[in-house]
Design an enzyme around this catalytic site. Structure first.
Site, PDB file in Angstrom:
ATOM      1  N   PHE A  33       1.702 133.644  -0.411  1.00  0.00           N
ATOM      2  CA  PHE A  33       1.551 132.949  -1.690  1.00  0.00           C
ATOM      3  C   PHE A  33       2.536 131.779  -1.724  1.00  0.00           C
ATOM      4  O   PHE A  33       3.717 131.945  -1.449  1.00  0.00           O
ATOM      5  CB  PHE A  33       1.812 133.908  -2.854  1.00  0.00           C
ATOM      6  N   TYR A  75      -6.959 122.707   5.046  1.00  0.00           N
ATOM      7  CA  TYR A  75      -7.123 121.839   6.216  1.00  0.00           C
ATOM      8  C   TYR A  75      -8.597 121.684   6.597  1.00  0.00           C
ATOM      9  O   TYR A  75      -8.923 121.385   7.743  1.00  0.00           O
ATOM     10  CB  TYR A  75      -6.319 122.396   7.403  1.00  0.00           C
ATOM     11  N   VAL A 132     -10.096 132.601  -3.924  1.00  0.00           N
ATOM     12  CA  VAL A 132      -8.719 132.891  -3.516  1.00  0.00           C
ATOM     13  C   VAL A 132      -8.093 133.897  -4.486  1.00  0.00           C
ATOM     14  O   VAL A 132      -8.066 133.669  -5.695  1.00  0.00           O
ATOM     15  CB  VAL A 132      -7.872 131.593  -3.453  1.00  0.00           C
ATOM     16  N   ASP A 154      -7.114 114.915   3.142  1.00  0.00           N
ATOM     17  CA  ASP A 154      -7.606 115.249   1.802  1.00  0.00           C
ATOM     18  C   ASP A 154      -6.411 115.630   0.928  1.00  0.00           C
ATOM     19  O   ASP A 154      -6.443 116.616   0.205  1.00  0.00           O
ATOM     20  CB  ASP A 154      -8.598 116.418   1.902  1.00  0.00           C
ATOM     21  N   ILE A 195      -6.713 133.576  -8.184  1.00  0.00           N
ATOM     22  CA  ILE A 195      -5.850 132.448  -8.583  1.00  0.00           C
ATOM     23  C   ILE A 195      -6.489 131.088  -8.350  1.00  0.00           C
ATOM     24  O   ILE A 195      -5.995 130.075  -8.818  1.00  0.00           O
ATOM     25  CB  ILE A 195      -4.477 132.455  -7.870  1.00  0.00           C
ATOM     26  N   GLY A 246     -12.372 127.262  -4.177  1.00  0.00           N
ATOM     27  CA  GLY A 246     -12.739 125.991  -3.570  1.00  0.00           C
ATOM     28  C   GLY A 246     -14.224 126.021  -3.320  1.00  0.00           C
ATOM     29  O   GLY A 246     -14.890 127.019  -3.609  1.00  0.00           O
ATOM     30  N   GLY A 262       2.662 129.295  -4.412  1.00  0.00           N
ATOM     31  CA  GLY A 262       2.941 128.678  -5.709  1.00  0.00           C
ATOM     32  C   GLY A 262       1.721 128.076  -6.371  1.00  0.00           C
ATOM     33  O   GLY A 262       0.581 128.364  -6.009  1.00  0.00           O
ATOM     34  N   ASN A 288      -3.984 120.007  -3.431  1.00  0.00           N
ATOM     35  CA  ASN A 288      -3.712 120.624  -2.139  1.00  0.00           C
ATOM     36  C   ASN A 288      -2.219 120.659  -1.817  1.00  0.00           C
ATOM     37  O   ASN A 288      -1.831 120.861  -0.673  1.00  0.00           O
ATOM     38  CB  ASN A 288      -4.486 119.899  -1.031  1.00  0.00           C
TER      39      ASN A 288
HETATM   40  N1  LIG Z   1      -1.297 129.962   0.055  1.00  0.00           N
HETATM   41  C1  LIG Z   1      -1.683 129.790  -1.204  1.00  0.00           C
HETATM   42  N2  LIG Z   1      -0.839 130.111  -2.217  1.00  0.00           N
HETATM   43  C2  LIG Z   1      -1.187 129.946  -3.510  1.00  0.00           C
HETATM   44  N3  LIG Z   1      -2.391 129.467  -3.914  1.00  0.00           N
HETATM   45  C3  LIG Z   1      -3.278 129.132  -2.946  1.00  0.00           C
HETATM   46  C4  LIG Z   1      -2.981 129.263  -1.555  1.00  0.00           C
HETATM   47  N4  LIG Z   1      -4.051 128.837  -0.846  1.00  0.00           N
HETATM   48  C5  LIG Z   1      -4.967 128.458  -1.752  1.00  0.00           C
HETATM   49  N5  LIG Z   1      -4.515 128.626  -3.014  1.00  0.00           N
HETATM   50  C6  LIG Z   1      -5.231 128.328  -4.271  1.00  0.00           C
HETATM   51  O1  LIG Z   1      -6.627 128.383  -4.056  1.00  0.00           O
HETATM   52  C7  LIG Z   1      -7.237 127.105  -4.301  1.00  0.00           C
HETATM   53  C8  LIG Z   1      -8.370 126.876  -3.297  1.00  0.00           C
HETATM   54  O2  LIG Z   1      -7.859 126.906  -1.977  1.00  0.00           O
HETATM   55  P1  LIG Z   1      -8.316 125.866  -0.862  1.00  0.00           P
HETATM   56  O3  LIG Z   1      -8.043 124.485  -1.320  1.00  0.00           O
HETATM   57  O4  LIG Z   1      -7.674 126.256   0.418  1.00  0.00           O
HETATM   58  O5  LIG Z   1      -9.898 126.149  -0.856  1.00  0.00           O
HETATM   59  P2  LIG Z   1     -11.117 125.296  -0.267  1.00  0.00           P
HETATM   60  O6  LIG Z   1     -12.349 126.103  -0.457  1.00  0.00           O
HETATM   61  O7  LIG Z   1     -10.823 124.872   1.125  1.00  0.00           O
HETATM   62  O8  LIG Z   1     -11.132 124.035  -1.226  1.00  0.00           O
HETATM   63  P3  LIG Z   1     -12.005 122.695  -1.148  1.00  0.00           P
HETATM   64  O9  LIG Z   1     -13.031 122.819  -2.204  1.00  0.00           O
HETATM   65  O10 LIG Z   1     -11.021 121.582  -1.459  1.00  0.00           O
HETATM   66  O11 LIG Z   1     -12.538 122.578   0.239  1.00  0.00           O
HETATM   67  C9  LIG Z   1      -6.096 126.110  -4.214  1.00  0.00           C
HETATM   68  O12 LIG Z   1      -6.325 124.965  -5.004  1.00  0.00           O
HETATM   69  C10 LIG Z   1      -4.909 126.912  -4.733  1.00  0.00           C
HETATM   70  O13 LIG Z   1      -4.886 126.915  -6.148  1.00  0.00           O
END
Ligand SMILES: Nc1ncnc2c1ncn2[C@@H]1O[C@H](COP(=O)(O)OP(=O)(O)OP(=O)(O)O)[C@@H](O)[C@H]1O
Length: 495
Positions: A346, A425, A241, A386, A233, A236, A348, A391
């Protein structure tokens, strides 16, 4: 609002608060230019809405290092140049602003307030430097000297990585190749304040925290038989994810797996892999905030080892075919690769993909965000740092009310059918048991040179306001608030 245009069908009781705002009609131009947000004269009426049960006590700021205050900075932040209520002060790069404005094809609104927004032509021109069209573009002046980075709004880290790669190829072309390390520094070091003695965590302690003696086998721990309806879904800079329905009785919630490679020597998605100590704060923050309404709910953390399981690779490919991935193919990981896996509820879709039913719904969602942050700050001096709309996740709910506990007081907000969750975070700051965890962003020069959205002007303005005090660098909240004024007026009309 022009009734003859059919706009009246969007009106609800809350819409009256937004009238009269003639300039907002002009904003509808943004609908045609998806993704570019200009924040034109959002000029922001300061409406005062109270929340049931809220009687904020005067908090003792002298013990808080969370919010910069008079004593720290010698001025009242509420009168700072950043306040959307007082005045907007958008300063970009002086030299590039002129050039942007001089561009004949510049969007009419980009000239306002010196905001550096590339015209479509500029974006197209810059995109040729990137092999991933429209994912990122580098801003250059006419002599091709790179003066800043044009990033997509929202998730900036991947754009920045692609920019760095692009920059290297541009330098290569002009025979000015510098070593990769000079461009791609280890920007993720954790800087803990003097109170924290434990800024390094051993592998064994990390496993212990995960209730493991050693890493689990990736393939066995997350075999496809344990997971139903699995699909990717999101992604990052740090990981992939996936969403799934657990194949076990009594489990009501769909879960997501955030899979983050760690400790390896190969770069992934343009970043060095984190080590155990570097990922530690994100784990601690996620766990601590998990019990607070509005923050991601975590089920479990585990460490796994091995090649990326084939069923995940297939789902990765499907996502790449359908949506296009900016991440590296997970086939690159070998047998000895370690991963940290966060199992979260999850929560949303992210806000950039959500269309509100009406302005009232978006207003109450905003209240949820504000209260979530308020509780996080009160309990743990939390700053997200951020908080762009990628986010903020939004999920529909049948609950009529959402309850928060702020400083032992119950606060109840109407849900209006939506439940919000703040995620990611990675850059956040938190204080737990007198230990403060944060990243020093003030060294992140490229981030502070970025443009392409008002989001990045905010980063600069926050740094200026906070006099480079990295401890206080709490940017982004203002950005989200301002962006919201657009959403209230525009996004829900896109239906
Ligand atoms: N609990 C959740 N429920 C639904 N979707 C989620 C959840 N956690 C993350 N996602 C999806 O996954 C994507 C990436 O997650 P996240 O922002 O935590 O990754 P990251 O690697 O830390 O990103 P960044 O590149 O900003 O550091 C989010 O934009 C969201 O679409």
């Amino acid at each position: 609002m022009d009734k003859s245009s059919g706009d009246e069908i969007w009106e609800d009781s809350f819409d009256k608060l937004l009238d009269p705002r003639p300039q907002q009609s002009n904003l509808n131009i943004i609908k045609k230019n998806v993704r570019l947000s200009y924040n034109i004269d959002t000029s922001v009426e300061n409406s005062s809405h109270s929340i049931k049960g809220c009687s904020p006590k005067s908090c003792n700021r002298s013990v808080s290092i969370s919010t910069p205050n008079y004593n720290h900075l010698g001025k009242d932040l509420f009168n700072c140049g950043l306040s959307p209520i007082n005045r907007l002060q958008l300063d970009g790069f002086e030299d590039t602003t002129e050039k942007c404005n001089a561009d004949k094809d510049a969007e009419p609104n980009t000239k306002k307030r010196g905001l550096i927004v590339p015209s479509k032509n500029q974006i197209d021109t810059f995109s040729k430097f990137s092999n991933q069209t429209n994912k990122v573009a580098c801003a250059s002046n006419q002599s091709n000297k790179i003066v800043g980075v044009v990033l997509k709004p929202g998730k900036w880290r991947k754009s920045l990585n692609i920019f760095r790669q692009t920059q290297i190829s541009v330098l290569n072309e002009s025979k000015k190749l510098e070593s990769r390390n000079s461009v791609c520094q280890d920007r993720k070091s954790i800087f803990l304040n003097g109170l924290n003695k434990q800024n390094v965590i051993s592998q064994q302690d990390f496993y212990k925290y995960c209730n493991q003696g050693k890493p689990l086998k990736f393939n066995a721990a997350y075999s496809q038989y344990k997971m139903l309806k699995t699909h990717k879904i999101g992604e990052g800079a740090y990981g992939e994810v996936f969403r799934y329905t657990p194949n076990r009785k009594g489990c009501k919630n769909d879960l997501v797996l955030k899979i983050i490679p760690i400790e390896g020597s190969i770069e992934v998605n343009g970043e060095k892999q984190k080590n155990f100590s570097q990922i530690w704060p994100e784990i601690i923050i996620t766990k601590k905030l998990s019990s607070i309404q509005g923050f991601a709910n975590i089920e479990k953390v585990s460490t796994v080892k091995g090649k990326y399981p084939q069923h995940f690779v297939k789902l990765w490919k499907r996502y790449d075919d359908e949506k296009g991935s900016e991440n590296d193919h997970p086939g690159l990981f070998g047998e000895n690769q370690l991963f940290v896996v966060l199992e979260l509820h999850f929560a949303g879709s992210d806000m950039s993909n959500v269309i509100f039913l009406n302005s009232e719904q978006s207003f109450y969602a905003l209240q949820q965000i504000i209260l979530t942050l308020a509780v996080g700050e009160e309990d743990y001096q939390f700053e997200h740092r951020d908080l762009h709309w990628g986010n903020i996740l939004i999920k529909s709910t049948t609950k009529k009310h959402i309850c928060f506990k702020f400083n032992n007081t119950d606060l109840i907000v109407d849900s209006k059918g939506v439940n919000i969750t703040i995620i990611d975070y990675t850059l956040s700051r938190i204080t737990i048991d007198e230990c403060c965890y944060f990243n020093d962003l003030s060294n992140d020069e490229e981030l502070f040179q970025a443009s392409g959205d008002y989001q990045f002007d905010i980063y600069r303005m926050m740094r200026n306001e906070l006099k480079d005090n990295s401890i206080c660098l709490a940017f982004s909240l203002f950005y989200s608030a301002l962006q919201w004024t657009q959403l209230v007026n525009i996004r829900f009309k896109d239906l």
